[in-house]
Motif scaffolding. Structure first.
Motif, PDB file in Angstrom:
ATOM      1  N   LYS A   1     -42.745   6.199  43.419  1.00  0.00           N
ATOM      2  CA  LYS A   1     -42.266   4.824  43.627  1.00  0.00           C
ATOM      3  C   LYS A   1     -42.487   4.522  45.101  1.00  0.00           C
ATOM      4  CE  LYS A   1     -37.863   3.750  43.207  1.00  0.00           C
ATOM      5  NZ  LYS A   1     -37.470   3.331  44.564  1.00  0.00           N
TER       6      LYS A   1
ATOM      7  N   LEU B   1     -40.657  -4.790  36.305  1.00  0.00           N
ATOM      8  CA  LEU B   1     -39.632  -5.400  37.166  1.00  0.00           C
ATOM      9  C   LEU B   1     -40.156  -5.462  38.600  1.00  0.00           C
ATOM     10  CD1 LEU B   1     -36.485  -3.613  35.710  1.00  0.00           C
ATOM     11  CD2 LEU B   1     -37.636  -5.694  34.921  1.00  0.00           C
ATOM     12  N   ALA B   2     -40.276  -6.683  39.096  1.00  0.00           N
ATOM     13  CA  ALA B   2     -40.875  -6.852  40.424  1.00  0.00           C
ATOM     14  C   ALA B   2     -40.080  -7.861  41.246  1.00  0.00           C
ATOM     15  CB  ALA B   2     -42.333  -7.296  40.272  1.00  0.00           C
ATOM     16  N   GLY B   3     -38.752  -7.727  41.178  1.00  0.00           N
ATOM     17  CA  GLY B   3     -37.927  -8.704  41.889  1.00  0.00           C
ATOM     18  C   GLY B   3     -37.278  -8.164  43.144  1.00  0.00           C
ATOM     19  N   GLY B   4     -37.664  -6.963  43.550  1.00  0.00           N
ATOM     20  CA  GLY B   4     -37.004  -6.336  44.700  1.00  0.00           C
ATOM     21  C   GLY B   4     -37.422  -6.956  46.023  1.00  0.00           C
ATOM     22  N   THR B   5     -36.611  -6.677  47.039  1.00  0.00           N
ATOM     23  CA  THR B   5     -36.909  -7.254  48.353  1.00  0.00           C
ATOM     24  C   THR B   5     -37.441  -6.203  49.331  1.00  0.00           C
ATOM     25  OG1 THR B   5     -34.575  -6.989  48.859  1.00  0.00           O
ATOM     26  CG2 THR B   5     -35.285  -9.194  48.198  1.00  0.00           C
ATOM     27  N   GLY B   6     -37.532  -4.974  48.878  1.00  0.00           N
ATOM     28  CA  GLY B   6     -38.136  -3.927  49.708  1.00  0.00           C
ATOM     29  C   GLY B   6     -37.358  -3.614  50.966  1.00  0.00           C
ATOM     30  N   THR B   7     -36.052  -3.496  50.844  1.00  0.00           N
ATOM     31  CA  THR B   7     -35.210  -3.229  52.031  1.00  0.00           C
ATOM     32  C   THR B   7     -35.684  -1.974  52.762  1.00  0.00           C
ATOM     33  OG1 THR B   7     -33.500  -3.716  50.411  1.00  0.00           O
ATOM     34  CG2 THR B   7     -32.766  -3.425  52.668  1.00  0.00           C
ATOM     35  N   ARG B   8     -35.941  -0.906  52.000  1.00  0.00           N
ATOM     36  CA  ARG B   8     -36.317   0.365  52.640  1.00  0.00           C
ATOM     37  C   ARG B   8     -37.737   0.330  53.197  1.00  0.00           C
ATOM     38  NH1 ARG B   8     -34.384   3.923  47.708  1.00  0.00           N
ATOM     39  NH2 ARG B   8     -34.825   1.936  46.669  1.00  0.00           N
TER      40      ARG B   8
ATOM     41  N   SER C   1     -32.848  -8.571  36.818  1.00  0.00           N
ATOM     42  CA  SER C   1     -34.270  -8.809  36.532  1.00  0.00           C
ATOM     43  C   SER C   1     -34.595  -8.332  35.117  1.00  0.00           C
ATOM     44  CB  SER C   1     -35.160  -8.062  37.535  1.00  0.00           C
ATOM     45  OG  SER C   1     -34.973  -8.600  38.816  1.00  0.00           O
TER      46      SER C   1
ATOM     47  N   LYS D   1     -42.534  -5.535  48.679  1.00  0.00           N
ATOM     48  CA  LYS D   1     -43.647  -4.590  48.463  1.00  0.00           C
ATOM     49  C   LYS D   1     -44.719  -5.110  47.518  1.00  0.00           C
ATOM     50  CE  LYS D   1     -40.622  -1.560  46.915  1.00  0.00           C
ATOM     51  NZ  LYS D   1     -39.768  -0.398  46.632  1.00  0.00           N
TER      52      LYS D   1
ATOM     53  N   GLY E   1     -33.958 -11.395  39.117  1.00  0.00           N
ATOM     54  CA  GLY E   1     -32.564 -11.613  39.516  1.00  0.00           C
ATOM     55  C   GLY E   1     -32.295 -10.906  40.833  1.00  0.00           C
TER      56      GLY E   1
ATOM     57  N   ASP F   1     -40.981   0.086  36.877  1.00  0.00           N
ATOM     58  CA  ASP F   1     -40.876  -0.436  38.247  1.00  0.00           C
ATOM     59  C   ASP F   1     -42.249  -0.915  38.702  1.00  0.00           C
ATOM     60  OD1 ASP F   1     -38.218   0.405  38.505  1.00  0.00           O
ATOM     61  OD2 ASP F   1     -38.800   2.384  39.278  1.00  0.00           O
ATOM     62  N   SER F   2     -42.286  -2.115  39.251  1.00  0.00           N
ATOM     63  CA  SER F   2     -43.593  -2.594  39.746  1.00  0.00           C
ATOM     64  C   SER F   2     -44.085  -1.722  40.899  1.00  0.00           C
ATOM     65  CB  SER F   2     -43.471  -4.041  40.218  1.00  0.00           C
ATOM     66  OG  SER F   2     -42.619  -4.097  41.343  1.00  0.00           O
ATOM     67  N   ALA F   3     -43.145  -1.010  41.529  1.00  0.00           N
ATOM     68  CA  ALA F   3     -43.502  -0.198  42.699  1.00  0.00           C
ATOM     69  C   ALA F   3     -44.115   1.149  42.314  1.00  0.00           C
ATOM     70  CB  ALA F   3     -42.260   0.005  43.567  1.00  0.00           C
TER      71      ALA F   3
ATOM     72  N   THR G   1     -30.415  -8.358  41.309  1.00  0.00           N
ATOM     73  CA  THR G   1     -30.337  -6.895  41.150  1.00  0.00           C
ATOM     74  C   THR G   1     -31.399  -6.506  40.126  1.00  0.00           C
ATOM     75  OG1 THR G   1     -28.807  -6.989  39.294  1.00  0.00           O
ATOM     76  CG2 THR G   1     -27.815  -6.819  41.493  1.00  0.00           C
TER      77      THR G   1
HETATM   78  N1  CTP Z   1     -36.373  -4.775  41.279  1.00  0.00           N
HETATM   79  C1  CTP Z   1     -36.261  -5.961  40.579  1.00  0.00           C
HETATM   80  N2  CTP Z   1     -35.275  -6.835  40.878  1.00  0.00           N
HETATM   81  C2  CTP Z   1     -34.379  -6.564  41.868  1.00  0.00           C
HETATM   82  C3  CTP Z   1     -34.474  -5.340  42.557  1.00  0.00           C
HETATM   83  C4  CTP Z   1     -35.485  -4.444  42.235  1.00  0.00           C
HETATM   84  O1  CTP Z   1     -37.057  -6.233  39.694  1.00  0.00           O
HETATM   85  N3  CTP Z   1     -33.468  -7.442  42.149  1.00  0.00           N
HETATM   86  C5  CTP Z   1     -37.511  -3.887  41.009  1.00  0.00           C
HETATM   87  C6  CTP Z   1     -38.354  -3.643  42.238  1.00  0.00           C
HETATM   88  O2  CTP Z   1     -39.280  -4.705  42.435  1.00  0.00           O
HETATM   89  C7  CTP Z   1     -38.974  -2.306  41.977  1.00  0.00           C
HETATM   90  C8  CTP Z   1     -37.939  -1.617  41.124  1.00  0.00           C
HETATM   91  O3  CTP Z   1     -37.076  -2.625  40.638  1.00  0.00           O
HETATM   92  O4  CTP Z   1     -40.219  -2.402  41.322  1.00  0.00           O
HETATM   93  C9  CTP Z   1     -37.064  -0.638  41.862  1.00  0.00           C
HETATM   94  O5  CTP Z   1     -37.659  -0.157  42.991  1.00  0.00           O
HETATM   95  P1  CTP Z   1     -37.074  -0.226  44.482  1.00  0.00           P
HETATM   96  O6  CTP Z   1     -37.899   0.749  45.203  1.00  0.00           O
HETATM   97  O7  CTP Z   1     -35.596  -0.090  44.543  1.00  0.00           O
HETATM   98  O8  CTP Z   1     -37.495  -1.702  44.972  1.00  0.00           O
HETATM   99  P2  CTP Z   1     -36.741  -2.659  45.961  1.00  0.00           P
HETATM  100  O9  CTP Z   1     -35.425  -3.000  45.370  1.00  0.00           O
HETATM  101  O10 CTP Z   1     -37.672  -3.793  46.277  1.00  0.00           O
HETATM  102  O11 CTP Z   1     -36.586  -1.780  47.259  1.00  0.00           O
HETATM  103  P3  CTP Z   1     -35.243  -1.491  48.090  1.00  0.00           P
HETATM  104  O12 CTP Z   1     -34.282  -0.836  47.140  1.00  0.00           O
HETATM  105  O13 CTP Z   1     -35.685  -0.616  49.208  1.00  0.00           O
HETATM  106  O14 CTP Z   1     -34.758  -2.824  48.565  1.00  0.00           O
END
Ligand code: CTP
Ligand code: MG
Length: 384
Positions: free
Chosen positions: A204, A12-19, A82, A24, A76, A101-103, A78
């Motif tokens: 992570k 799963l690699a759809g996150g936006t890396g808020t933190r 995804s 990422k 997606g 998690d891709s992270a 969330t």
């Molecule tokens: N992920 C995803 N789709 C989303 C949100 C998260 O596939 N809509 C993935 C992220 O890419 C990550 C994993 O789920 O590999 C969860 O890690 P996290 O550290 O929460 O990633 P982010 O959501 O990118 O970071 P943050 O919560 O800080 O925004």
């Protein structure tokens, strides 16, 4: 296939890396994007039958240019969405899914296999490790309660399931917004989830500090910690009129000198033996046997240079030496600094890392009657 079961890995690699403050996936660790490292961890693991990746279109393009045979779907908004998208393109014959998690690029191959095998046996299994910190529940910046650390595990990914179990959880809780991982949905089904203890390296990458930790994990130096070894050396030479008195490669004017095939430099010989001892490479006699007539009269600096070559070939480096010369005469202390400088030059050390001192033998025996001199050396080396 593991136990004849088709295994799908869902990254799963759809996150936006808020933190992190930015996405990422393509951030580089030791020159390679996080996502590429994560994908490689699974490509390099045997028995995995397919890799499914959920990511945005830009990232997908980069992945396609680099890797073959990866199924890609849109992510997606969330993590759950995804995952749902990824589940739509999983092979029909898939029996076991490992959600990752891709992270988490540092997941260990052994851990991947262990958690998959555990899921085959127990239906659902996740990687985790005992919590290192005390964890407290807080409310409005105040501690509400302290959780009992012995009972707490940090839960990592992959989280692995029989595919039908995961499908059931995703169907039942399809609109869940709170779950931060998929195993909590499976847990809500009332299914027991086995925890397999994995490596603490499976972090992570979440905040900027994690990137620094990741750099350390990724650097070759982290895997190859250097070793420190100490060697002990001793030598003795007779004193004779008409010979030069050379110690540590430095000549002290005197009416007697040290007798030997070489220049008799008892200090260099003790140091060389100590250095060879530290790397278990014998003693100088192996490299310059006394029967070798070509060494007649050579400077012991040549012997020291040879020893330095041997050290280099074993990736070893002298980092410190402490030497004691035992001589009734001449007086050595006025020459301490010059001898240290000479040793520093020969062994490529700073003056701070060279200790040299002399002792008399209180007129006792051969050394005490200036018939011989001896030297003791302790040399510390670092081996890469
Ligand atoms: N992920 C995803 N789709 C989303 C949100 C998260 O596939 N809509 C993935 C992220 O890419 C990550 C994993 O789920 O590999 C969860 O890690 P996290 O550290 O929460 O990633 P982010 O959501 O990118 O970071 P943050 O919560 O800080 O925004
Ligand atoms: Mg997130």
């Amino acid at each position: 296939m593991i136990d004849k079961k088709f295994v799908s890995v869902l990254i799963l690699a759809g996150g936006t890396g808020t933190r992190m403050g930015k996405p990422k996936q393509m951030l580089e660790i030791a020159g390679e994007p996080i996502l590429f490292r994560t994908i490689r961890a699974f490509i390099d693991t045997k028995h995995i039958d397919e890799i499914v990746l959920a990511c945005d279109k830009k990232v997908a393009k980069k992945v396609r240019a680099k890797f073959k045979n990866i199924k890609i779907c849109d992510s997606g908004n969330t993590r759950l969405k995804s995952l749902q998208n990824a589940m739509k393109i999983v092979a029909e014959k898939s029996k076991i899914v490992a959600v990752h998690d891709s992270a988490r690029p540092f997941v260990d191959k052994k851990d991947i296999l262990a958690v998959i095998k555990s899921a085959i046996k127990h239906k659902a299994s996740v990687l985790g490790a005992p919590a290192k910190n005390t964890i407290k529940e807080i409310e409005k910046d105040n501690v509400k309660k302290t959780l009992q650390r012995e009972k707490l595990y940090e839960i990592y990914t992959p989280q692995c399931y029989e595919i039908k179990t995961l499908r059931r959880a995703l169907e039942k809780f399809k609109n869940n917004k709170k779950a931060t991982d998929d195993s909590s949905l499976v847990e809500k089904l009332g299914i027991k989830i086995k925890v397999v203890q994995g490596s603490y390296k499976n972090i992570k990458i979440t905040t900027p500090e994690d990137l620094q930790i990741a750099e350390t994990f990724a650097s070759k130096g982290a895997e190859k910690v250097s070793k420190t070894r100490v060697g002990l050396g001793f030598d003795l030479h007779r004193m004779e009129k008409g010979r030069k008195f050379i110690v540590g490669g430095y000549e002290i004017k005197h009416n007697k000198g040290l007798l030997g095939h070489s220049d008799g430099d008892v200090v260099l010989h003790a140091i060389c033996d100590a250095a060879l001892g530290a790397i278990c490479a014998g003693e100088i006699g192996l490299y310059y046997p006394p029967t070798d007539i070509t060494i007649m009269g050579i400077s012991s600096v040549v012997i020291a240079e040879k020893v330095m070559e041997v050290l280099k070939s074993k990736k070893a480096k002298i980092v410190h030496m402490d030497v004691t010369l035992i001589a009734e005469e001449p007086k050595i202390s006025p020459h301490y600094n010059e001898i240290r400088k000479s040793l520093g030059k020969i062994f490529k050390l700073n003056l701070d890392d060279v200790s040299f001192k002399a002792k008399s033998y209180e007129h006792v025996g051969a050394i005490g009657n200036a018939k011989a001199c001896s030297a003791h050396a302790i040399v510390t080396v670092e081996i890469k």
